[in-house]
Write an enzyme that holds these catalytic residues in place. Structure first.
Site, short mmCIF file in Angstrom:
data_model
loop_
_atom_site.label_atom_id
_atom_site.label_comp_id
_atom_site.label_asym_id
_atom_site.label_seq_id
_atom_site.Cartn_x
_atom_site.Cartn_y
_atom_site.Cartn_z
N ASN A 78 -3.52 0.39 -3.24
CA ASN A 78 -3.20 -0.79 -2.45
C ASN A 78 -3.36 -2.09 -3.26
O ASN A 78 -3.30 -2.07 -4.47
CB ASN A 78 -4.00 -0.81 -1.13
CG ASN A 78 -3.18 -1.36 0.02
OD1 ASN A 78 -2.66 -2.46 -0.03
ND2 ASN A 78 -3.06 -0.58 1.08
N ARG A 79 -3.58 -3.20 -2.55
CA ARG A 79 -3.42 -4.53 -3.15
C ARG A 79 -4.74 -5.20 -3.52
O ARG A 79 -5.74 -5.03 -2.82
CB ARG A 79 -2.63 -5.44 -2.19
CG ARG A 79 -1.19 -4.96 -2.00
CD ARG A 79 -0.44 -5.72 -0.91
NE ARG A 79 0.95 -5.28 -0.88
CZ ARG A 79 1.40 -4.27 -0.14
NH1 ARG A 79 0.58 -3.60 0.66
NH2 ARG A 79 2.68 -3.93 -0.19
N HIS A 105 -1.48 -0.85 -6.45
CA HIS A 105 -1.56 0.56 -6.86
C HIS A 105 -1.87 0.75 -8.35
O HIS A 105 -1.26 1.58 -9.03
CB HIS A 105 -0.28 1.29 -6.49
CG HIS A 105 -0.07 1.45 -5.01
ND1 HIS A 105 -1.11 1.60 -4.13
CD2 HIS A 105 1.07 1.50 -4.27
CE1 HIS A 105 -0.62 1.73 -2.89
NE2 HIS A 105 0.70 1.66 -2.95
N HIS A 177 0.53 9.10 -2.16
CA HIS A 177 1.55 8.24 -1.54
C HIS A 177 2.74 9.07 -1.04
O HIS A 177 3.90 8.67 -1.23
CB HIS A 177 2.00 7.19 -2.55
CG HIS A 177 2.43 5.90 -1.93
ND1 HIS A 177 3.50 5.81 -1.04
CD2 HIS A 177 1.96 4.63 -2.07
CE1 HIS A 177 3.65 4.55 -0.67
NE2 HIS A 177 2.72 3.81 -1.28
N GLU A 312 -1.61 6.73 3.94
CA GLU A 312 -2.39 6.71 2.71
C GLU A 312 -3.87 6.51 3.03
O GLU A 312 -4.26 5.41 3.42
CB GLU A 312 -1.89 5.58 1.81
CG GLU A 312 -0.41 5.61 1.49
CD GLU A 312 0.12 4.22 1.12
OE1 GLU A 312 -0.36 3.64 0.13
OE2 GLU A 312 1.01 3.72 1.83
#
Length: 347
Positions: A78-79, A105, A177, A312
């Site tokens: 993720n971010r 990611h 993912h 996820e």
């Protein structure tokens, strides 16, 4: 139960990519060494055997396209806001590879673009371990990391066991993912699948899909999946988060309190397949594939936006910059260890 190994192709730099297919009863899972990627997952349904994940038939499909289809994601999933975090008094600047605003990611060449190694496998077994290493400073993350994912297929359940070690304090937070479609990967859309998420709260985001730090209730919002409903039921609802996400792309705060438990259940009325997602991680990202641009997938199928969904399992996004979120950090001598399972039943 058996495992078959075959050549899948070569990367542009000439690395060999192998495909391992684990078969158990009527189920089979194919994993390629590029990105330790789940390339196909065959599940018996009421109308034959269906492949329930999106993917590609070639290595170049995975190398050339974005979207992380079926990939093992790391070092970080993720971010990370502005691609920045501070650890032990030092600020780290990472690649900005999402919407010009965040690190996504693991960066430009995270685990999903590396070829993993398989030291050995048992042809009569049901379990496969793939390993990867990342050096200190790679993608600007600190410390040397070794990580692995073990895929086990047994009794209609695909279990992913993640393990990692580092030589100092650093980030390690992995996920898979896979883009699911319980109607089969040749179906038009999987958004009619019914979803239930075991969560009453989600992490609010800004317009770049980065958490603001707020944790909001799902109650009375289109984000509410506390009871089964079609994924697309509220996907066009008038709501600022739905507008930002062009559907769903958000983290649900799970009720499991760090225990291995149900995170979500999805059902297809067409195929009769149900899938339970179990994890010991605190969050799960529901992503409905709005940014999956048109491209050629497996079996000549053309994939387009909004035809599938990801679940996820993860720590909360941008946990590095939100101290009240679960931490994605590991320390030397304290390995990273987590488990996620996709369990299938046929109605």
């Amino acid at each position: 139960t058996m495992i078959k190994k075959e050549f899948f192709g070569k990367t542009k730099s000439g690395e060999t990519v192998d495909k391992y297919t684990i078969t158990d009863g009527g189920f089979s899972a194919s994993v390629i060494t590029f990105g330790a990627t789940l390339q196909s997952l065959l599940v018996p349904a009421k109308n034959g055997v269906l492949d329930v994940v999106l993917g590609y038939d070639t290595v170049s499909g995975y190398e050339d396209n974005d979207g992380y289809l079926g990939a093992t994601v790391g070092r970080n999933s993720n971010r990370i806001k502005d691609g920045k975090f501070t650890l032990n008094g030092k600020t780290y600047n990472l690649a900005i590879n999402d919407k010009g605003k965040s690190n996504l990611h693991g960066g430009v060449k995270g685990f999903s673009y590396k070829v993993f190694s398989v030291d050995s496998f048992d042809e009569n077994g049901n379990s496969l371990t793939l390993k990867v290493a990342a050096a200190d400073g790679e993608e600007n993350f600190p410390c040397n990391v070794t990580a692995q994912v073990t895929y086990t297929l047994s009794g209609g359940a695909l279990t992913l066991d993640y393990y990692g070690e580092a030589d100092g304090e650093t980030v390690l937070s992995m996920t898979n993912h896979a883009y699911f479609t319980l109607d089969g990967d040749l179906a038009d859309t999987a958004h009619e699948n019914l979803l239930k998420v075991y969560s009453d709260f989600f992490t609010a985001t800004d317009e770049y899909l980065v958490p603001t730090g707020e944790i909001l209730t799902v109650k009375g919002t289109p984000m509410d999946f506390t009871e089964f409903k079609p994924i697309n039921k509220d996907i066009n609802a008038k709501n600022k988060y739905i507008d930002i996400m062009q559907g769903y792309d958000l983290n649900y705060c799970l009720k499991n309190r760090g225990e291995y438990a149900l995170a979500a259940t999805v059902k297809s009325l067409k195929s009769g397949i149900s899938m339970d997602v179990l994890t010991d991680l605190p969050g799960v990202q529901l992503y409905t594939g709005a940014y999956l641009t048109e491209r050629k997938g497996k079996n000549g199928r053309v994939y387009t936006p909004n035809i599938s969904y990801c679940l996820e399992t993860q720590t909360y996004p941008d946990g590095l910059n939100n101290p009240h979120f679960p931490s994605p950090l590991i320390e030397k001598g304290k390995p990273y260890k987590t488990r996620t399972t996709y369990k299938f039943t046929i109605d």
